[in-house]
Design a protein around this motif. Sequence first.
Motif, mmCIF file in Angstrom:
data_model
loop_
_atom_site.group_PDB
_atom_site.id
_atom_site.type_symbol
_atom_site.label_atom_id
_atom_site.label_comp_id
_atom_site.label_asym_id
_atom_site.label_seq_id
_atom_site.Cartn_x
_atom_site.Cartn_y
_atom_site.Cartn_z
ATOM 1 N N GLN A 1 0.731 -1.129 0.017
ATOM 2 C CA GLN A 1 0.127 0.006 -0.160
ATOM 3 C C GLN A 1 0.917 1.216 -0.062
ATOM 4 N N CYS B 1 -3.111 8.064 7.779
ATOM 5 C CA CYS B 1 -4.112 7.299 8.503
ATOM 6 C C CYS B 1 -3.903 6.877 9.603
ATOM 7 N N CYS C 1 -3.548 4.154 -0.224
ATOM 8 C CA CYS C 1 -4.525 4.024 1.313
ATOM 9 C C CYS C 1 -5.568 5.156 1.054
ATOM 10 N N HIS D 1 1.242 5.285 1.220
ATOM 11 C CA HIS D 1 0.538 6.016 2.174
ATOM 12 C C HIS D 1 1.224 7.441 2.040
#
Length: 94
Positions: A32, A52, A84, A34
């Motif tokens: 992922q 996040c 994300c 970010h």
Amino acid sequence: MSGIIVVHELDRPAPARAGKGSAPGAEVPVRQVHAAPAAPGTTTEPGPRTLCGKDTFAMEPARWTPSGQPGSPWYPPQEASLVCSSCDAAMEDS
């Protein structure tokens, strides 16, 4: 978008027994993508948490730097499917 560092959450395999596992220098797939604020006093190192809330300790900074141009993504376009959604929403709000 100054002060934002793009970081990769990597898909590291579980440690293997008897020395088996990925070869040294082998590229680890990105799980992922970010966004994280830059650490205080630097523009190249991520702070301790992503937008996040995930810990950046085991993440790797991406080679991508957000351009800050209106309409341009904060993430590498080729990794759009790995972004994300929480970080993306936080970036939209800023």
